[in-house]
Design a protein around this motif. Structure first.
Motif, PDB file in Angstrom:
ATOM      1  N   LYS A  26       0.850  -1.193   0.000  1.00 21.78           N
ATOM      2  CA  LYS A  26       0.000   0.000   0.000  1.00 21.78           C
ATOM      3  C   LYS A  26       0.882   1.238   0.000  1.00 21.78           C
ATOM      4  N   ILE A  27       0.569   2.190  -0.854  1.00 21.34           N
ATOM      5  CA  ILE A  27       1.266   3.474  -0.876  1.00 21.34           C
ATOM      6  C   ILE A  27       0.232   4.551  -0.589  1.00 21.34           C
ATOM      7  N   MET A  28       0.508   5.386   0.414  1.00 24.18           N
ATOM      8  CA  MET A  28      -0.417   6.437   0.797  1.00 24.18           C
ATOM      9  C   MET A  28       0.322   7.763   0.932  1.00 24.18           C
ATOM     10  N   PRO A  29       0.494   8.488  -0.173  1.00 22.88           N
ATOM     11  CA  PRO A  29       1.113   9.815  -0.032  1.00 22.88           C
ATOM     12  C   PRO A  29       0.170  10.762   0.705  1.00 22.88           C
ATOM     13  N   ILE A  30       0.697  11.469   1.665  1.00 23.69           N
ATOM     14  CA  ILE A  30      -0.116  12.377   2.473  1.00 23.69           C
ATOM     15  C   ILE A  30       0.570  13.738   2.511  1.00 23.69           C
ATOM     16  N   SER A  31      -0.186  14.768   2.237  1.00 25.33           N
ATOM     17  CA  SER A  31       0.317  16.126   2.397  1.00 25.33           C
ATOM     18  C   SER A  31      -0.864  17.046   2.667  1.00 25.33           C
ATOM     19  N   ASN A  32      -0.579  18.205   3.178  1.00 24.52           N
ATOM     20  CA  ASN A  32      -1.628  19.195   3.400  1.00 24.52           C
ATOM     21  C   ASN A  32      -1.068  20.576   3.105  1.00 24.52           C
ATOM     22  N   ALA A  33      -1.964  21.492   2.843  1.00 30.00           N
ATOM     23  CA  ALA A  33      -1.559  22.861   2.543  1.00 30.00           C
ATOM     24  C   ALA A  33      -2.706  23.802   2.900  1.00 30.00           C
ATOM     25  N   TYR A  60      -6.212  35.710   9.222  1.00 28.55           N
ATOM     26  CA  TYR A  60      -6.132  35.481  10.662  1.00 28.55           C
ATOM     27  C   TYR A  60      -6.771  34.132  10.998  1.00 28.55           C
ATOM     28  N   ASP A  61      -6.023  33.269  11.669  1.00 27.99           N
ATOM     29  CA  ASP A  61      -6.507  31.943  12.048  1.00 27.99           C
ATOM     30  C   ASP A  61      -6.489  31.862  13.565  1.00 27.99           C
ATOM     31  N   SER A  62      -7.636  32.007  14.177  1.00 23.91           N
ATOM     32  CA  SER A  62      -7.696  32.118  15.635  1.00 23.91           C
ATOM     33  C   SER A  62      -7.477  30.799  16.370  1.00 23.91           C
ATOM     34  N   ASP A  63      -7.733  29.654  15.737  1.00 20.81           N
ATOM     35  CA  ASP A  63      -7.622  28.392  16.460  1.00 20.81           C
ATOM     36  C   ASP A  63      -6.185  27.878  16.568  1.00 20.81           C
ATOM     37  N   GLY A  64      -5.260  28.363  15.784  1.00 22.77           N
ATOM     38  CA  GLY A  64      -3.855  27.982  15.908  1.00 22.77           C
ATOM     39  C   GLY A  64      -3.482  26.706  15.190  1.00 22.77           C
ATOM     40  N   ASP A  66      -5.021  23.241  12.754  1.00 20.37           N
ATOM     41  CA  ASP A  66      -6.109  22.732  11.933  1.00 20.37           C
ATOM     42  C   ASP A  66      -6.258  21.232  12.161  1.00 20.37           C
ATOM     43  N   GLN A  67      -7.239  20.643  11.488  1.00 21.35           N
ATOM     44  CA  GLN A  67      -7.467  19.216  11.625  1.00 21.35           C
ATOM     45  C   GLN A  67      -6.259  18.443  11.112  1.00 21.35           C
ATOM     46  N   GLY A  68      -5.804  17.456  11.861  1.00 18.10           N
ATOM     47  CA  GLY A  68      -4.663  16.654  11.478  1.00 18.10           C
ATOM     48  C   GLY A  68      -4.990  15.671  10.373  1.00 18.10           C
ATOM     49  N   ILE A  69      -3.941  15.184   9.685  1.00 18.75           N
ATOM     50  CA  ILE A  69      -4.147  14.209   8.613  1.00 18.75           C
ATOM     51  C   ILE A  69      -3.543  12.856   8.978  1.00 18.75           C
ATOM     52  N   PHE A  70      -3.116  12.663  10.228  1.00 17.57           N
ATOM     53  CA  PHE A  70      -2.432  11.430  10.610  1.00 17.57           C
ATOM     54  C   PHE A  70      -3.365  10.225  10.682  1.00 17.57           C
ATOM     55  N   LEU A  71      -4.672  10.390  10.753  1.00 15.10           N
ATOM     56  CA  LEU A  71      -5.603   9.270  10.785  1.00 15.10           C
ATOM     57  C   LEU A  71      -6.266   9.009   9.436  1.00 15.10           C
ATOM     58  N   ASN A  72      -5.835   9.695   8.389  1.00 12.18           N
ATOM     59  CA  ASN A  72      -6.412   9.472   7.063  1.00 12.18           C
ATOM     60  C   ASN A  72      -5.762   8.247   6.439  1.00 12.18           C
TER      61      ASN A  72
END
Length: 73
Positions: A26-33, A60-64, A66-72
């Motif tokens: 299985k190959i699962m490339p993961i990235s976020n932007a 301006y991003d008040s929450d500091g 974002d949602q993680g991608i480690f469980l995708n």
């Protein structure tokens, strides 16, 4: 199924890329932007006229964080 692979030359690999030679299960490339863009930023075409009277993009991003991608999976 095993294979004989000759010379492989890799010039560059991006941060969300995968380079594999050989058997793989299985190959699962993961990235976020996060992309901030103002009005008319992604318009394409010939002879395009865009009028953005006093437009601004709120970055301006008040929450500091974002949602993680480690469980995708």
């Amino acid at each position: 199924m095993p294979a004989i692979v000759g010379v492989a030359q890799v010039m560059a690999i991006g941060t969300g890329s995968v380079f594999n030679i050989g058997d793989v299960y299985k190959i699962m490339p993961i990235s976020n932007a996060k992309t901030y863009s103002g009005a008319g930023s992604f318009n394409t075409g010939d002879g395009l006229n865009v009028y953005n009277h006093q437009s601004s993009t709120n970055t301006y991003d008040s929450d500091g964080t974002d949602q993680g991608i480690f469980l995708n999976a």
